[in-house]
Write a protein that holds these residues in place. Structure first.
Motif, PDB file in Angstrom:
ATOM      1  N   ARG A 140     -42.034  16.925  57.445  1.00 45.34           N
ATOM      2  CA  ARG A 140     -43.476  16.437  57.676  1.00 45.34           C
ATOM      3  C   ARG A 140     -43.873  15.353  57.813  1.00 45.34           C
ATOM      4  N   ILE A 141     -42.912  14.155  57.490  1.00 40.08           N
ATOM      5  CA  ILE A 141     -43.096  12.845  57.886  1.00 40.08           C
ATOM      6  C   ILE A 141     -42.770  12.769  59.545  1.00 40.08           C
ATOM      7  N   ASP A 142     -41.820  13.599  59.731  1.00 36.28           N
ATOM      8  CA  ASP A 142     -41.576  13.329  61.441  1.00 36.28           C
ATOM      9  C   ASP A 142     -42.767  13.979  62.052  1.00 36.28           C
ATOM     10  N   LEU A 143     -43.312  15.037  61.631  1.00 41.70           N
ATOM     11  CA  LEU A 143     -44.609  15.696  62.308  1.00 41.70           C
ATOM     12  C   LEU A 143     -45.732  14.520  62.435  1.00 41.70           C
ATOM     13  N   LEU A 144     -46.001  13.850  61.057  1.00 45.88           N
ATOM     14  CA  LEU A 144     -47.041  12.957  61.329  1.00 45.88           C
ATOM     15  C   LEU A 144     -46.600  11.588  62.313  1.00 45.88           C
ATOM     16  N   ASN A 145     -45.599  11.478  62.329  1.00 46.47           N
ATOM     17  CA  ASN A 145     -44.774  10.254  63.429  1.00 46.47           C
ATOM     18  C   ASN A 145     -44.763  10.519  64.655  1.00 46.47           C
ATOM     19  N   GLY A 146     -44.999  11.961  65.129  1.00 46.03           N
ATOM     20  CA  GLY A 146     -45.080  12.462  66.426  1.00 46.03           C
ATOM     21  C   GLY A 146     -43.479  12.595  67.066  1.00 46.03           C
ATOM     22  N   ASP A 147     -42.572  12.847  66.029  1.00 42.61           N
ATOM     23  CA  ASP A 147     -41.182  13.163  66.601  1.00 42.61           C
ATOM     24  C   ASP A 147     -41.117  14.659  66.939  1.00 42.61           C
ATOM     25  N   LEU A 148     -41.811  14.738  67.937  1.00 41.31           N
ATOM     26  CA  LEU A 148     -41.828  16.334  68.161  1.00 41.31           C
ATOM     27  C   LEU A 148     -40.602  17.111  68.560  1.00 41.31           C
ATOM     28  N   TYR A 191     -49.944  16.417  51.040  1.00 43.67           N
ATOM     29  CA  TYR A 191     -50.255  15.268  51.586  1.00 43.67           C
ATOM     30  C   TYR A 191     -50.161  14.884  53.282  1.00 43.67           C
ATOM     31  N   TYR A 192     -49.260  16.180  53.743  1.00 42.26           N
ATOM     32  CA  TYR A 192     -49.198  16.103  55.283  1.00 42.26           C
ATOM     33  C   TYR A 192     -50.549  16.788  55.892  1.00 42.26           C
ATOM     34  N   MET A 193     -51.118  17.742  55.049  1.00 42.97           N
ATOM     35  CA  MET A 193     -52.543  18.284  55.694  1.00 42.97           C
ATOM     36  C   MET A 193     -53.744  17.126  55.492  1.00 42.97           C
ATOM     37  N   LEU A 194     -53.390  16.255  54.432  1.00 43.01           N
ATOM     38  CA  LEU A 194     -54.397  15.301  54.257  1.00 43.01           C
ATOM     39  C   LEU A 194     -54.101  13.958  55.017  1.00 43.01           C
ATOM     40  N   LYS A 195     -52.947  14.028  55.821  1.00 43.74           N
ATOM     41  CA  LYS A 195     -52.411  12.838  56.627  1.00 43.74           C
ATOM     42  C   LYS A 195     -52.202  11.618  55.693  1.00 43.74           C
ATOM     43  N   ASP A 196     -51.452  11.932  54.776  1.00 43.08           N
ATOM     44  CA  ASP A 196     -51.036  10.677  53.941  1.00 43.08           C
ATOM     45  C   ASP A 196     -49.546  10.541  53.912  1.00 43.08           C
ATOM     46  N   GLU A 197     -48.967   9.850  54.790  1.00 42.47           N
ATOM     47  CA  GLU A 197     -47.661   9.643  54.984  1.00 42.47           C
ATOM     48  C   GLU A 197     -46.909   8.995  53.625  1.00 42.47           C
ATOM     49  N   SER A 198     -47.611   7.899  53.105  1.00 42.23           N
ATOM     50  CA  SER A 198     -47.196   7.350  52.093  1.00 42.23           C
ATOM     51  C   SER A 198     -46.920   8.356  50.958  1.00 42.23           C
TER      52      SER A 198
END
Length: 417
Positions: free
Chosen positions: A330-338, A289-296
């Motif tokens: 992975r949630i943090d990565l999608l949210n940009g919490d670098l 889901y991370y690679m598919l950019k699906d946060e939900s």
């Protein structure tokens, strides 16, 4: 989860009934009479006078024993306790336990049939909208999108032959236990024999796990996902028919080949037979889901993974906690919490000795985050680690592109500013 065990449970009941019936025929009435010591004399006389009932009862006796073993496993997983303690409790009252197992044989068989049909319906529903449903179709699609390494054929077939030998040893062990059950009248001795068998069973399982290590190492230590999948396909192919094993490993390899869609497809048939396999499933799905950019989708994976209860004591808590942190990362990565993500990857390299594929994975993301933060010196350092250790992983090609971009930047002048 229990539905994934229904097929094995039903087949085991069938084999147990068949073995019990055959052994009863061979042993005639002498040994069979031991089974009916718990039965009232009138019923026992009726059975002993009717050989057909005797044979059927012998079959139900062994099937009942098999049924008790599976019931213990179900209860242990549901209550999150060690099945060994339940087994000891059963040994304290073997007569009652065997009677319960025999009585529940037919209900258990009906429940297993329901579970099998229900699972097939669920899998068929999940298959809708996906490209492949059969294992052969997966192989066909994989060969179109990736490379099937012919050099891995010998390794895959060799590992399969070794696994078949181990399975035969296990089957013969089951036969030995059944025979000893009929031959030994003393329950104390029988219980001791059963404990010895369980210990030997664990040894066989450990050895069976090592049989697959040469294939596993292709991904985990050699960082060659294509070779690993190729070896698994040859391992899974017998007489022209494909029955995929190690779907979780195949999905991981596909992720490192940058193919999350096919990884998701192959996990459709992944059997979540226990808590551990369920945790593995949701962890891999979170990466997909991370690679598919699906946060939900990732959040759902975290929710489901948090419900898992590993029966490993403190070690199980640590394993689950580590997997939940990886999903949250992975949630943090999608949210940009670098900053949080970079600290996570650095800690993962600092607090343990990572396997080569883990080193590549963490190094790539540290390099990527550093590149975004315009810390090109650190980014180049970690991207070089990816190129050096990544072998056939898709991250290598990506790291090379970033290194090329960095080489076109005057890093010294950027640092000077």
């Amino acid at each position: 989860m229990w539905k994934y065990k229904c097929k094995t449970h039903l087949i085991s009941l069938g084999f147990g009934f068949l073995i019990g019936a055959v052994l009863t025929c061979l042993s005639l009435f002498k040994e069979a009479a031991i089974i009916y010591e718990m039965i009232p004399s009138e019923i026992a006389s009726l059975i002993m006078d009717n050989p057909y009932l005797l044979v059927i009862s012998g079959g139900f006796g062994i099937a009942g024993f098999v049924n008790v073993v599976f019931i213990i496993q179900y209860i242990a997983e549901k209550l999150n306790i060690n099945s060994f303690f339940l087994l000891l409790a059963v040994m304290m009252g073997p007569t009652v336990s065997l009677m319960v197992g025999v009585i529940c044989v037919i209900p258990a068989a009906l429940v297993c049939v329901y579970g099998i049909l229900s699972l097939r319906a669920e899998e068929k529903k999940r298959m809708q909208g996906h490209q492949q449903g059969l294992d052969e179709e997966f192989v066909r699609v994989y060969c179109i999108q990736h490379k099937l390494n012919e050099d891995m054929r010998a390794l895959g077939e060799s590992c399969r032959k070794n696994a078949d030998k181990v399975n035969m040893i296990y089957f013969l062990g089951v036969i030995a236990v059944v025979c000893s059950t009929l031959a030994i009248n003393n329950f104390l001795i029988w219980g001791l024999m059963l404990i010895i068998y369980l210990m030997l069973f664990q040894v066989v399982l450990r050895y069976r796990a090592t049989v697959f290590l040469p294939i596993t190492s292709l991904m985990y230590t050699q960082c060659d996902p294509e070779a690993c999948i190729s070896a698994i396909i040859y391992y899974s192919t017998k007489k022209g028919k494909v029955k995929l094993v190690q779907r979780n490993l195949i999905a991981q390899c596909l992720l490192y080949l940058d193919d999350p869609e096919l990884a998701q497809d192959v996990l459709i048939g992944y059997p979540r037979k226990d808590q551990s396999s369920s945790l593995t499933y949701w962890t891999i799905m979170s990466y997909i889901y991370y690679m598919l950019k699906d946060e939900s989708g990732i959040k759902r994976c975290k929710e489901e993974a948090s419900k898992v209860r590993l029966n490993f004591g403190g070690g199980g808590v640590m394993i689950q906690s580590a997997e939940l942190r990886s999903i949250q990362n992975r949630i943090d990565l999608l949210n940009g919490d670098l900053n949080t993500c970079k600290k996570y990857f650095l800690d993962s390299l600092k607090n343990r000795v990572p396997l080569p594929f883990q080193l590549v994975d963490a190094s790539y993301y540290i390099g990527l985050i550093s590149f975004v933060e315009e810390d090109y010196v650190i980014a180049r350092l970690y991207f070089e680690k990816v190129v050096e250790n990544g072998n056939g992983m898709a991250m290598v090609a990506k790291a090379k592109k970033y290194l090329e971009k960095i080489s076109n930047i005057d890093v010294d002048s950027v640092e000077g500013e």
